[in-house]
Every structure is written in C-alpha cells, then in structure tokens.
Scaffold this motif. Structure first.
Motif: not given
Length: 143
Positions: A96, A108, A121, A124
């Motif tokens: 990620s 995501c 959110l 990320v």
C-alpha cells in the motif's frame, strides 16, 4: 500434550524485499509495531537512511502505524525483526505504501484487505504521505 504441526510457509509466505529502501521501511515498521511508536531503533534506522532529514518520514511512519492500528477491525500479524520473510499483512502494508503515490486505487484495496474495513481513507492518506516523503528524498519504495 499433542503437538500441532506449524506450516511456517503460511505464517511468513513472502520473502523480504530485495530493495534496501523497502527493507529498511519494513524493519522500521516492525520495530514500531513491536516496541511502540517511539521506538529508538526505528528512529535510528531512518536517521541512517536519511541523515538529518529523517524526521519527516519518521513522523509520517508513526502516523501510518497509528492509523492502521486504530482503523483495523482485525489483528495484524507482524514478524520479528530478525525474520528473513514477511507475513501477508506486512506485504499488504508495504504494498500500500509502494502503490499509494502512483496507484491510490490499488493502495486502497490493499489497505481495505489489511484492515478488514472499507473505511480506510486515513491510513491510505498516511501511506501516500509516507511514499511521497520517501520519493522526495530520492528513495522510492519499491518491492
């Protein structure tokens, strides 16, 4: 007492990254996961990697680890620092960070799989900031 056969290949299915930047990031993540966000070994390894500019990636890495741990709906497996292989969760976390700057959609999906929630959110965003910090200092995270 019965012995249970442990398949180590299932516990740590991925090899550690070949690239030194990703390997250092993995080590720092493991140190923070095991020793806490203020782990001195994690700070020291980033100091060695970035010199006096180590504070930005260190603070963002702390934010990432905090966001992942507070967002996750399940336990995340972390291998010991000396382990020469990675858990599936560590591979998802590094993946990620690697993909966050160029492919946020992939980041995501990886983070959602890692945290077992679609509300990812914040982690990320932290992964994207960390990837950008590494790139800004000429050390792109590549697996």
């Amino acid at each position: 007492m019965s012995e249970v056969a442990v398949d180590h290949a299932q516990l740590v299915p991925h090899p550690i990254p070949v690239e030194p930047v990703a390997r250092i990031l993995l080590y720092a993540m493991r140190r923070m996961a095991i020793g806490g966000l203020d782990d001195a070994h994690a700070a020291n390894v980033l100091l060695g990697q970035f010199g006096l500019s180590y504070r930005r990636p260190l603070i963002i890495l702390r934010a990432l680890m905090l966001e992942v741990s507070s967002t996750s709906q399940r336990s995340i497996s972390i291998a010991p620092c000396c382990c020469r292989r990675m858990t599936a969760d560590e591979a998802l976390l590094l993946g990620s960070v690697e993909s966050a700057t160029g492919r946020p959609d992939l980041a995501c999906r990886l983070m959602a799989e890692l945290t077992a929630t679609l509300d990812c959110l914040a982690p990320v965003s932290a992964a994207q900031a960390l990837g950008q910090a590494f790139e800004d200092m000429g050390r792109k995270v590549v697996l």
